[in-house]
Design a protein around this motif. Structure first.
Motif, PDB file in Angstrom:
ATOM      1  N   GLU A 168      30.202  32.740  51.434  1.00 15.16           N
ATOM      2  CA  GLU A 168      29.368  33.420  52.429  1.00 15.16           C
ATOM      3  C   GLU A 168      30.216  34.192  53.432  1.00 15.16           C
ATOM      4  OE1 GLU A 168      27.026  30.377  54.208  1.00 15.16           O
ATOM      5  OE2 GLU A 168      26.059  29.851  52.318  1.00 15.16           O
ATOM      6  N   GLN A 169      31.503  33.939  53.460  1.00  8.49           N
ATOM      7  CA  GLN A 169      32.350  34.554  54.474  1.00  8.49           C
ATOM      8  C   GLN A 169      33.183  35.704  53.958  1.00  8.49           C
ATOM      9  OE1 GLN A 169      34.616  31.609  56.391  1.00  8.49           O
ATOM     10  NE2 GLN A 169      32.789  30.581  57.103  1.00  8.49           N
ATOM     11  N   LYS A 170      33.066  35.962  52.661  1.00  7.51           N
ATOM     12  CA  LYS A 170      33.903  37.012  52.082  1.00  7.51           C
ATOM     13  C   LYS A 170      33.020  38.146  51.595  1.00  7.51           C
ATOM     14  CE  LYS A 170      38.008  34.473  50.792  1.00  7.51           C
ATOM     15  NZ  LYS A 170      37.767  33.217  51.505  1.00  7.51           N
ATOM     16  N   LEU A 171      33.632  39.314  51.448  1.00  8.21           N
ATOM     17  CA  LEU A 171      32.896  40.477  50.948  1.00  8.21           C
ATOM     18  C   LEU A 171      32.458  40.226  49.508  1.00  8.21           C
ATOM     19  CD1 LEU A 171      35.244  43.289  52.258  1.00  8.21           C
ATOM     20  CD2 LEU A 171      33.142  42.450  53.291  1.00  8.21           C
ATOM     21  N   TRP A 172      31.456  41.011  49.086  1.00  8.61           N
ATOM     22  CA  TRP A 172      30.936  40.823  47.737  1.00  8.61           C
ATOM     23  C   TRP A 172      32.054  40.844  46.708  1.00  8.61           C
ATOM     24  CZ3 TRP A 172      26.195  39.260  46.662  1.00  8.61           C
ATOM     25  CH2 TRP A 172      25.179  39.447  47.624  1.00  8.61           C
ATOM     26  N   VAL A 173      32.948  41.814  46.838  1.00  7.45           N
ATOM     27  CA  VAL A 173      33.954  41.984  45.785  1.00  7.45           C
ATOM     28  C   VAL A 173      35.107  40.999  45.959  1.00  7.45           C
ATOM     29  CG1 VAL A 173      35.324  43.790  46.884  1.00  7.45           C
ATOM     30  CG2 VAL A 173      35.099  43.740  44.402  1.00  7.45           C
ATOM     31  N   GLN A 174      35.319  40.564  47.195  1.00  3.49           N
ATOM     32  CA  GLN A 174      36.400  39.578  47.402  1.00  3.49           C
ATOM     33  C   GLN A 174      36.100  38.271  46.682  1.00  3.49           C
ATOM     34  OE1 GLN A 174      36.609  39.482  51.699  1.00  3.49           O
ATOM     35  NE2 GLN A 174      38.666  40.319  51.654  1.00  3.49           N
ATOM     36  N   ASN A 175      34.828  37.972  46.549  1.00  9.25           N
ATOM     37  CA  ASN A 175      34.459  36.717  45.920  1.00  9.25           C
ATOM     38  C   ASN A 175      34.837  36.658  44.448  1.00  9.25           C
ATOM     39  OD1 ASN A 175      33.443  35.373  48.103  1.00  9.25           O
ATOM     40  ND2 ASN A 175      31.416  36.293  47.884  1.00  9.25           N
ATOM     41  N   ILE A 176      35.081  37.839  43.857  1.00 11.58           N
ATOM     42  CA  ILE A 176      35.500  37.848  42.455  1.00 11.58           C
ATOM     43  C   ILE A 176      36.784  37.037  42.287  1.00 11.58           C
ATOM     44  CG2 ILE A 176      36.257  39.348  40.574  1.00 11.58           C
ATOM     45  CD1 ILE A 176      33.460  39.843  41.073  1.00 11.58           C
ATOM     46  N   ALA A 177      37.624  37.060  43.320  1.00 10.93           N
ATOM     47  CA  ALA A 177      38.858  36.283  43.233  1.00 10.93           C
ATOM     48  C   ALA A 177      38.588  34.790  43.376  1.00 10.93           C
ATOM     49  CB  ALA A 177      39.828  36.735  44.314  1.00 10.93           C
ATOM     50  N   LEU A 178      37.465  34.463  43.991  1.00  9.90           N
ATOM     51  CA  LEU A 178      37.183  33.054  44.277  1.00  9.90           C
ATOM     52  C   LEU A 178      36.477  32.366  43.111  1.00  9.90           C
ATOM     53  CD1 LEU A 178      37.844  31.496  46.814  1.00  9.90           C
ATOM     54  CD2 LEU A 178      35.599  32.041  47.705  1.00  9.90           C
ATOM     55  N   VAL A 179      35.488  33.082  42.509  1.00  7.19           N
ATOM     56  CA  VAL A 179      34.615  32.410  41.551  1.00  7.19           C
ATOM     57  C   VAL A 179      35.330  31.809  40.329  1.00  7.19           C
ATOM     58  CG1 VAL A 179      32.423  33.367  42.202  1.00  7.19           C
ATOM     59  CG2 VAL A 179      33.857  34.646  40.664  1.00  7.19           C
ATOM     60  N   PRO A 180      36.337  32.494  39.736  1.00  8.00           N
ATOM     61  CA  PRO A 180      36.881  31.870  38.523  1.00  8.00           C
ATOM     62  C   PRO A 180      37.501  30.513  38.799  1.00  8.00           C
ATOM     63  CG  PRO A 180      38.163  33.804  39.127  1.00  8.00           C
ATOM     64  CD  PRO A 180      36.964  33.787  39.993  1.00  8.00           C
ATOM     65  N   ARG A 181      37.856  30.250  40.033  1.00 15.64           N
ATOM     66  CA  ARG A 181      38.527  28.986  40.338  1.00 15.64           C
ATOM     67  C   ARG A 181      37.581  27.788  40.286  1.00 15.64           C
ATOM     68  NH1 ARG A 181      41.563  33.011  42.151  1.00 15.64           N
ATOM     69  NH2 ARG A 181      43.781  32.658  42.324  1.00 15.64           N
ATOM     70  N   ILE A 182      36.300  28.056  40.061  1.00 17.22           N
ATOM     71  CA  ILE A 182      35.370  26.927  39.990  1.00 17.22           C
ATOM     72  C   ILE A 182      35.558  26.147  38.707  1.00 17.22           C
ATOM     73  CG2 ILE A 182      32.933  26.342  39.790  1.00 17.22           C
ATOM     74  CD1 ILE A 182      32.364  28.404  41.891  1.00 17.22           C
ATOM     75  N   CYS A 183      35.786  26.847  37.610  1.00 13.73           N
ATOM     76  CA  CYS A 183      36.108  26.107  36.385  1.00 13.73           C
ATOM     77  C   CYS A 183      37.448  26.609  35.874  1.00 13.73           C
ATOM     78  CB  CYS A 183      35.041  26.270  35.317  1.00 13.73           C
ATOM     79  SG  CYS A 183      35.404  25.273  33.878  1.00 13.73           S
TER      80      CYS A 183
ATOM     81  N   SER B  84      34.724  47.758  48.168  1.00 10.39           N
ATOM     82  CA  SER B  84      34.968  46.931  49.352  1.00 10.39           C
ATOM     83  C   SER B  84      33.851  47.116  50.363  1.00 10.39           C
ATOM     84  CB  SER B  84      36.291  47.309  50.000  1.00 10.39           C
ATOM     85  OG  SER B  84      37.274  47.403  49.024  1.00 10.39           O
ATOM     86  N   ALA B  85      33.188  48.252  50.310  1.00 16.33           N
ATOM     87  CA  ALA B  85      32.095  48.507  51.243  1.00 16.33           C
ATOM     88  C   ALA B  85      30.745  48.337  50.568  1.00 16.33           C
ATOM     89  CB  ALA B  85      32.209  49.907  51.815  1.00 16.33           C
ATOM     90  N   LEU B  86      30.760  47.601  49.443  1.00 17.58           N
ATOM     91  CA  LEU B  86      29.526  47.444  48.682  1.00 17.58           C
ATOM     92  C   LEU B  86      28.473  46.701  49.498  1.00 17.58           C
ATOM     93  CD1 LEU B  86      28.213  47.655  45.782  1.00 17.58           C
ATOM     94  CD2 LEU B  86      29.026  45.354  45.443  1.00 17.58           C
ATOM     95  N   LYS B  87      27.290  47.284  49.530  1.00 15.90           N
ATOM     96  CA  LYS B  87      26.165  46.610  50.174  1.00 15.90           C
ATOM     97  C   LYS B  87      25.121  46.341  49.120  1.00 15.90           C
ATOM     98  CE  LYS B  87      26.308  47.838  55.008  1.00 15.90           C
ATOM     99  NZ  LYS B  87      25.795  48.715  56.051  1.00 15.90           N
ATOM    100  N   VAL B  88      24.681  45.099  49.062  1.00 15.70           N
ATOM    101  CA  VAL B  88      23.691  44.738  48.067  1.00 15.70           C
ATOM    102  C   VAL B  88      22.349  44.618  48.775  1.00 15.70           C
ATOM    103  CG1 VAL B  88      23.027  42.994  46.387  1.00 15.70           C
ATOM    104  CG2 VAL B  88      25.424  43.566  46.698  1.00 15.70           C
TER     105      VAL B  88
END
Lengths: 382, 294, 158, 198
Positions: free
Chosen positions: A66-81, A305-309
């Protein structure tokens, strides 16, 4: 200090003049895959009660996202599995694309499919290796891990990273295949197919493996659905359900995915299920490579980086090697996700089935049981 | 005095050969697993390191148990004829060996149980159950050979096989050799009969609380046990040897078979292992005994 | 018998719940707290037998929690997002453990991370965190950065 | 100069012992974080660290080196400390990845510590998220050199500065449940009063 005998500390009760004691199966235990634990209450070598001890890997992903930009989270998600990272990226990106209501180019879909299936191969190899190690067959584990590295090498070539690829981005994928990649991939697939014969001799046709795994952790056809099992575990119980066919994403609608089911539902069936799906995955990659169209690899969504959903929500699911990986994404129209919730595939097996199956089981079988269900603790903990 | 030096020399020799075998065994397994593997002298380095570490004891029973296990196996070793040489001469050493070997294992069991860790206790109970499993077929084979040769002296049994490979008991009694070989796999605690160690199940079982010097002693015990067990097999089935070098080479052949089986098999559960040992090698051994008696 | 999306929407409309057509294969349903169990029992009776998972969303500006029950049908191939809004001040909702056993762990998790109480669930002990003493961490008013700086000295070593 | 003199004092026996220690490093088989996924490749056929005598061990009693592979959550930190204290000396700690230095990608998470060296002494930190097998091997080789030269010994620091480490550990772990006898976890959890502030 720890010098006093742990027996005294772990003795918790007496039942019919037999001592009930606590045995920690994990987190520091060679038979445990990942940082996870079961506290087993035992009489002799028989388990009477199980308390799953999760949370050693809890990093608060859903909060961090919730604290990172939409695209920054791409770096975070693979670390779940860790073992099978690509389904996370694809599920997260698919959810964003659903909210954006965009359709990505066909080539990007195929590239996603190919990485997903390669990731599945590597995860299956790791899972089969873990099963082999759980029953003491280290030779199979060694060879399988080495073969998995061939796929990781390809990933490194394609994405620049061995384990966490961050290949899918909202709107497509990061880069196209390099020259010679396809030929090399075919070579690796041929090699893996040849190796499969050896695995069969070593592991899947081994009479001792059959003796040990037969009847272990039986899940009936109805129970598999009732308990919420997904993926190979569900199909090994005779339910022909696969997210790739039922709720297709990426390029699966264009590919003829063969759903493999088996009757049986015990650990041996699940092991053989993985082996059969491994073979099918190799064929699927070959088909995908053959039918892959040329063209664009991503949509132009402007500066990512400026993506708005826009405001909205979507649930996207992906069939990972362990089952249904689901991402529920809520957007309030801002630069960051409002809420991302993750459904890991291992939770029903790792927490619920453990409490159903492990009591009455001997300590001998816990590691093999866990490996056969492909329980991946990071996606329970998140 | 000379006897003491002899005993000491024999012990050192057995430990040396055992550790060498362990190192080479690891190397061979590594090659089967498509790896380079550690150097062949790795076991010496390990033992050297272990004795240089601080170690944690739980009580004096643990200390005593470890020493008892090494002493028990070393004293067994003294009765095993090595190419005709023996540290202590007796006329019927086979029976003695059988009983002394148990002392070594019991010492280990004592030490492990004293540590109080439930994993160690499970490991010990498995090891003792396994002992029940392998001793009966192994003794049946031995009984056959004792009856055939009319003596329980290992040296005489070895001498009776002199004169070429065709006189070896291995060739004369192939069924007995097969049964003994399967039982040996269990005696050595190698796969598929390594349920007592089983890292994935009970975190290396009896060794779970041993560290430093205690683990070093366990290593030495294992080394001597390899020497003793392969030595018995060489004397029983491969006709002993005329010199020490051939003897060690024959021992290594026996060890090689064990290692090769170890590399490609998963492990039995303990009850499956005992059931297997009481059916397959046992029936082979009984058939062999019947052949000898009739 | 396989039902298509339209007939399911119609069925649900007949039951008097508000249905939103989201995406192909995905519909969203707004339900009242009191109607939750009846609704899920009905869904289950028409073949929605896979509970994908349960999650909560904290709408702090509206003072409400939204609980989303993800239900999937293997026969109809439809994913239903059942949304229940409850007040943030009195976050109580009936448990669905009797319907789906694995809901136990999702409810435990939500209780731990949002502080929502599931009425009738016997075991709401923490699953992941040990002795958490702050406000539940996934609520919007919990500042994880500030917490990290305070407890672990995070910022100093950035 | 100080170091050279210290080296001069080392006898042949010390050197021999250090040679043994360096050539037979046993590591603990505990996967604390996601960095552990690169350990199987480095232990098996392709990279094979067993050729340096490095093998995984099942229990802390037998292990020389503790690998902290990646981020450390509070629950894990407690186990790491317990395990570290159970290991007999000499012992070393190898920290993997940026997560153990500054929290890495999880620096602002509420459940992961940021700097491992505040809680237990770390000998070597390997960079990368996650470190490649080559980096793991390089770190272990560096550790071997450190052992040979006699400088690797953060465990001595732990004994000397025990109060410092203990204070830091207590600060973050004060309100967590004990590992053993955790059947009482629930009752402890009920006492919600009190604050964790430092």
């Amino acid at each position: 200090m720890m010098d006093s005998p742990s027996y005294m500390l772990s003795k918790i009760a007496e039942k019919d003049n037999l001592t009930v004691y606590e045995l920690f199966f994990g987190p520091n235990h060679p038979g445990m895959h990942g940082n996870f634990g079961y506290v087993l209450e035992m009489i002799g070598t028989e388990i009477v009660k199980v308390r799953p001890n999760a949370g050693h890997l809890h990093r608060g992903f859903e909060k961090l996202m919730e604290q990172k930009l939409w695209v920054q989270n791409i770096a975070l998600v693979p670390r779940i599995c860790v073992a099978d990272p690509d389904p996370n990226e694809v599920a997260y990106c698919t959810a964003i694309e659903k909210i954006l209501r965009v359709d990505i180019p066909d080539r990007a879909k195929f590239l996603r499919t190919i990485t997903l299936e390669m990731s599945r191969l590597s995860s299956f190899l790791m899972g089969m290796g873990a099963l082999a190690a759980a029953v003491g067959l280290y030779t199979a584990m060694n060879i399988m891990t080495a073969d998995r590295d061939l796929i990781l090498d390809l990933f490194e070539w394609l994405t620049g990273a061995r384990v966490y690829h961050m290949f899918s981005i909202p709107g497509g994928v990061r880069n196209d295949l390099a020259d010679g990649f396809v030929e090399r991939l075919y070579k690796v697939l041929d090699h893996l197919e040849k190796r499969l014969i050896e695995y069969d001799k070593l592991l899947f046709e081994n009479p001792i493996i059959h003796k040990r795994l037969k009847g272990l952790g039986y899940v009936s056809k109805e129970d598999a659905v009732k308990y919420g099992l997904t993926g190979p575990n569900l199909r090994a119980s005779g339910n022909p359900y696969d997210v790739r066919v039922d709720d297709p994403y990426a390029a699966y609608p264009y590919l003829d995915v063969r759903v493999i089911t088996q009757e049986g539902g015990d650990a041996l069936t699940r092991a053989i299920q993985i082996r059969l799906e491994f073979e099918e995955t190799i064929n699927l990659i070959r088909r995908a490579l053959k039918t892959m169209p040329e063209g664009e690899i991503r949509l132009n969504l402007g500066n990512l980086s400026a993506l708005k959903v826009p405001k909205g929500e979507a649930y996207a699911k992906v069939e990972s090697s362990k089952g249904e990986f689901g991402y529920y994404v809520v957007s309030d129209g801002g630069m960051k996700p409002y809420r991302v919730a993750v459904r890991g595939p291992s939770l029903p097996a790792g927490l619920l089935l453990a409490q159903k199956h492990l009591p009455k089981m001997k300590i001998d079988d816990v590691a093999a049981w866990m490996a056969s269900l492909a329980i991946c603790p990071p996606d329970i903990d998140k | 005095m000379i006897a003491a030096i002899r005993v000491f020399g024999y012990s050192l020799f057995a430990i040396f050969i055992g550790l060498l075998f362990m190192g080479i065994g690891r190397k061979i397994i590594a090659r089967i697993q498509l790896r380079l593997g550690p150097p062949f002298y790795q076991a010496f380095l390990d033992v050297g390191k272990l004795f240089a570490r601080k170690s944690i004891t739980h009580n004096f029973v643990m200390d005593l148990g470890m020493i008892m296990s090494l002493a028990g196996l070393l004293s067994t070793m003294l009765f095993v004829p090595v190419a005709g040489h023996m540290a202590i001469k007796t006329s019927s050493n086979l029976i003695l060996i059988i009983y002394l070997m148990a002392i070594g294992h019991l010492g280990m069991a004592m030490a492990a149980a004293a540590s109080g860790n439930p994993n160690a206790t499970i490991g010990v109970s498995r090891a003792l159950t396994m002992m029940l499993g392998y001793e009966i077929p192994f003794f049946t084979v031995m009984l056959g050979l004792i009856i055939f040769n009319g003596t329980s002296s290992l040296e005489l049994i070895a001498q009776s096989q002199a004169g070429g490979i065709l006189n070896w008991n291995m060739v004369k009694f192939p069924l007995g050799f097969l049964a003994a070989e399967i039982a040996l796999q269990a005696i050595m605690g190698e796969k598929p009969f390594d349920a007592m160690v089983a890292p994935a199940e009970i975190a290396s079982g009896p060794m779970v609380e041993l560290g430093g010097k205690y683990l070093g002693l366990a290593f030495l015990t294992h080394a001597v046990s390899i020497f003793v067990e392969t030595g018995i097999m060489v004397n029983l089935f491969m006709g002993g040897a005329s010199n020490v070098f051939t003897f060690v080479l024959k021992q290594f052949e026996i060890y090689l078979i064990t290692i090769l089986i170890e590399a490609v098999f998963p492990r039995f559960r303990i009850e499956q292992a005992v059931k297997f040992l009481w059916t397959v090698p046992m029936s082979i051994a009984v058939v062999q005994l019947a052949i000898i008696l009739l | 018998m396989k039902l298509d999306k339209e007939s399911i929407i119609e069925l649900l409309n007949q039951k008097g719940v508000e249905v939103l057509d989201l995406y192909p294969n995905q519909i969203s349903v707004n339900i009242k707290k009191d109607n939750l169990l009846n609704h899920l029992v009905f869904l289950r009776s028409i073949g929605f037998d896979h509970l994908s998972f349960i999650n909560a969303v904290d709408f702090i500006d509206e003072g409400e929690f939204e609980l989303v029950y993800h239900v999937w049908s293997y026969t109809h191939k439809i994913h239903v997002l059942n949304k229940v809004r409850i007040s943030r001040n009195n976050p109580v909702i009936p448990t669905i453990v009797n319907l789906w056993e694995q809901a136990q762990f999702y409810e435990q998790e939500i209780h731990e991370f949002f502080g929502i109480i599931f009425e009738g669930n016997k075991d709401l002990s923490p699953l992941f965190l040990e002795n958490w003493v702050d406000i539940p961490p996934l609520r919007k008013d919990f500042d994880t950065k500030e917490f990290s700086v305070r407890l672990f000295g995070a910022e100093i070593r950035r | 100069m100080e170091d050279l003199k210290a080296n001069d004092k080392r006898s042949y026996i010390d050197n021999l012992i250090d040679f043994f220690r360096k050539r037979s490093i046993w590591m603990l088989h505990y996967c604390t974080g996601c960095g552990a996924v690169e350990l199987p490749p480095s232990m098996t056929s392709r990279w094979d660290i067993e050729r340096f005598g490095i093998v995984p061990m099942a229990t802390p009693r037998q292990a020389d080196v503790l690998l902290v592979t990646g981020y450390v959550s509070l629950k894990t930190l407690k186990r790491i400390i317990k395990i570290y204290e159970q290991m007999p000396e000499p012992k070393w700690v190898l920290a993997f990845g940026s997560c153990t230095v500054n929290g890495g990608i999880y620096w602002d998470s509420y459940n992961t510590i940021t700097n491992l060296a505040e809680y237990i002494p770390v000998d070597i930190t390997v960079s990368g998220c996650m470190p490649r097998p080559e980096a793991v091997i390089d770190a272990l080789q560096t550790l071997m050199e450190m052992i040979q030269s006699g400088e690797g010994g953060a465990y001595k620091k732990y004994k000397e500065n025990y109060e410092y480490y203990k204070k830091n550990q207590d600060r973050v772990l004060r309100k967590t449940a004990p590992i053993l006898g955790s059947s009482e976890t629930e009752s402890i959890y009920q006492e919600k009063e009190g604050n964790y502030e430092t």
